[in-house]
Motif scaffolding. Structure first.
Motif, mmCIF file in Angstrom:
data_model
loop_
_atom_site.group_PDB
_atom_site.id
_atom_site.type_symbol
_atom_site.label_atom_id
_atom_site.label_comp_id
_atom_site.label_asym_id
_atom_site.label_seq_id
_atom_site.Cartn_x
_atom_site.Cartn_y
_atom_site.Cartn_z
ATOM 1 N N THR A 247 86.426 53.207 -103.694
ATOM 2 C CA THR A 247 87.005 52.231 -102.749
ATOM 3 C C THR A 247 87.373 50.907 -103.415
ATOM 4 O O THR A 247 88.211 50.179 -102.896
ATOM 5 N N ASN A 248 86.760 50.585 -104.573
ATOM 6 C CA ASN A 248 87.091 49.301 -105.216
ATOM 7 C C ASN A 248 88.578 49.253 -105.545
ATOM 8 O O ASN A 248 89.267 48.275 -105.243
ATOM 9 N N LEU A 254 95.734 49.782 -101.800
ATOM 10 C CA LEU A 254 96.185 49.941 -100.421
ATOM 11 C C LEU A 254 96.690 48.603 -99.868
ATOM 12 O O LEU A 254 97.692 48.540 -99.170
ATOM 13 N N LEU A 255 95.974 47.531 -100.212
ATOM 14 C CA LEU A 255 96.330 46.211 -99.672
ATOM 15 C C LEU A 255 97.243 45.425 -100.609
ATOM 16 O O LEU A 255 97.619 44.298 -100.284
ATOM 17 N N ALA A 256 97.562 46.006 -101.763
ATOM 18 C CA ALA A 256 98.352 45.276 -102.767
ATOM 19 C C ALA A 256 97.716 43.917 -103.046
ATOM 20 O O ALA A 256 98.369 42.879 -103.024
ATOM 21 N N ALA A 257 96.394 43.924 -103.294
ATOM 22 C CA ALA A 257 95.655 42.675 -103.502
ATOM 23 C C ALA A 257 94.686 42.853 -104.668
ATOM 24 O O ALA A 257 93.761 43.667 -104.578
ATOM 25 N N ASP A 261 90.951 38.749 -108.077
ATOM 26 C CA ASP A 261 91.470 37.419 -107.755
ATOM 27 C C ASP A 261 90.630 36.822 -106.622
ATOM 28 O O ASP A 261 90.735 37.251 -105.469
ATOM 29 N N GLN A 262 89.806 35.847 -106.980
ATOM 30 C CA GLN A 262 88.877 35.264 -106.005
ATOM 31 C C GLN A 262 89.598 34.712 -104.780
ATOM 32 O O GLN A 262 89.052 34.668 -103.691
ATOM 33 N N ARG A 263 90.836 34.303 -104.972
ATOM 34 C CA ARG A 263 91.568 33.708 -103.844
ATOM 35 C C ARG A 263 91.885 34.745 -102.768
ATOM 36 O O ARG A 263 92.226 34.403 -101.650
ATOM 37 N N LEU A 264 91.774 36.023 -103.141
ATOM 38 C CA LEU A 264 92.072 37.086 -102.168
ATOM 39 C C LEU A 264 90.794 37.768 -101.675
ATOM 40 O O LEU A 264 90.855 38.822 -101.032
ATOM 41 N N LEU A 267 90.472 38.943 -98.085
ATOM 42 C CA LEU A 267 91.349 40.077 -97.771
ATOM 43 C C LEU A 267 90.760 41.380 -98.325
ATOM 44 O O LEU A 267 90.678 42.401 -97.639
ATOM 45 N N VAL A 268 90.308 41.307 -99.585
ATOM 46 C CA VAL A 268 89.813 42.516 -100.254
ATOM 47 C C VAL A 268 88.475 42.966 -99.670
ATOM 48 O O VAL A 268 88.213 44.159 -99.539
ATOM 49 N N SER A 269 87.607 41.999 -99.313
ATOM 50 C CA SER A 269 86.287 42.428 -98.837
ATOM 51 C C SER A 269 86.281 42.678 -97.322
ATOM 52 O O SER A 269 85.360 43.285 -96.808
#
Ligand code: PEP
Ligand code: MG
Length: 376
Positions: A247-248, A254-257, A261-264, A267-269
């Motif tokens: 899943t990592n 899947l999210l194109a993220a 990148d800590q700024r995302l 969104l990622v978590s």
């Protein structure tokens, strides 16, 4: 400018340690871990309704096996072999010397975990990493780390068969000495990639047979990290002995993220409804061919997601060893019939409140008595 010690075993940060503390901890870091065999086994994790859930550990180095055993892992579900490049002094990635050195490391891992199985993931490297002989973590600048949509993982192995052949022969060599081992193939997109690796594995077996060795049959699994692979899990199930959802990477593609990148991070978590839909689909697709599917991304180390995945039909997980205690508590306090209902609703609506509430409630109940110790 202050000296600090990070004790990764206990999770301690010691600021300005005294000379005595520094010496004691330095000594411990260099000492071999306590023999894992001295740790008493626990029985398998079983839900309230009696369903066995497999809880394996993800490891980055052979030494992590001591922690995995201490946390009663059922096996190693993911050994990130490419991280051997970061300090185990491998003499390159191809050729007889590398094969011998790799075989020795895999042998140590298999013996340390025996009789429980070790799942070795073949190198998940991109071209630049393979050429430089440096693996992703630490050695690589953040933004470069997961930029990789080119020749990576199994794609690199197919384009550089010597790399793949050396590693497959090393794993088979190690497997010949006993213990249980499986091979996991990273970054798979299409069935032909698994067919290719299976064919190379067969060639590796024949090469060892000419030396008089008789390697056992080793199960070959595909990692589902590319959304296309997850959506076509039934096709991959046809050519694989098992499937493991990573899943990592699945989330980041899947999210194109970018997952680094800590700024995302939010969104990622966060859990996107699209991810829930996909995770609902994969166990059903795998079931068409009766192929077991595990989740080895760290999503499973979040109690809510672990419960949700169990409700969606996943019965095997692999996670960072220190999360295994939590996972066992969630499993032992869960009732699958209830989880199925809430998980299906969560996957349909994309809302996790129900399942979060359910897990909180279940964890507040007294635990079921421990299951009897499993016979090896
Ligand atoms: C994953 O992608 O989920 C995974 C388990 O592999 P890694 O974290 O090594 O990319
Ligand atoms: Mg991955």
């Amino acid at each position: 400018g202050m000296p600090v010690i990070v004790d990764g075993t206990l999770g301690d940060l010691i600021i300005e340690p005294s000379a005595a503390v520094a010496e004691a901890l330095g000594g411990r870091a260099n000492r071999p871990q306590a023999p894992a065999a001295s740790i008493s086994p626990r029985g398998p994790a079983v839900t309230r309704d009696g369903t066995r859930i497999r809880l394996d550990a993800n490891i980055d180095r052979v030494e992590d096996i001591a922690v995995a055993r201490r946390e009663h892992a059922d096996g190693i579900g993911l050994f990130r072999s490419e991280l051997l490049l970061n300090g185990d002094g491998l003499p390159g990635l191809t050729g007889p010397e590398s094969e011998r050195a790799q075989a020795e490391i895999y042998r140590r891992a298999i013996l340390a975990m025996a009789p429980r199985p070790v799942t070795i993931r073949t190198f998940d490297l991109d071209e630049a990493q393979a050429t430089s002989g440096r693996a992703p973590v630490d050695a690589w600048p953040e933004l470069d780390r997961h930029r990789v949509l080119g020749l990576r993982g199994v794609r690199l192995g197919i384009s550089q068969p010597l790399l793949l052949d050396t590693q497959l022969r090393a794993i088979l060599r190690a497997a010949t000495d006993g213990g249980a081992v499986r091979i996991l193939v990273p970054f798979v997109t299409a069935p032909f990639e698994m067919e290719y690796v299976a064919a190379r594995l067969e060639l590796a077996r024949r090469a060892l047979a000419t030396e008089g060795l008789q390697p056992p049959r080793v199960a070959l699994g595909a990692m589902l990290e590319v959304p296309a692979a997850a959506l076509a899990a039934d096709h991959l199930a046809e050519v694989s002995d098992f499937l493991a959802v990573g899943t990592n990477d699945l989330v980041q593609y899947l999210l194109a993220a970018d997952r680094t990148d800590q700024r995302l991070a939010s969104l990622v978590s966060g859990v996107h409804p699209a991810l829930l839909r996909l995770l609902r689909l994969v166990p059903r697709l795998a079931a068409r061919h009766a192929v077991p599917v595990s989740v080895c991304g760290e999503l499973a180390s979040q109690p809510t997601m672990l419960a949700l995945l169990m409700g969606l039909g996943v019965r095997e997980f692999s996670m960072t060893p220190t999360a295994l205690g939590m996972a066992r508590r969630v499993v032992e306090s869960s009732d699958l019939a209830v989880l199925r209902r809430v998980a299906r609703r969560a996957a349909r609506t994309g809302l996790l409140a129900d399942i979060e509430h359910h897990v909180e409630h279940a964890l507040a109940q007294p635990a079921t008595p421990s299951a009897p110790v499993a016979k090896p």
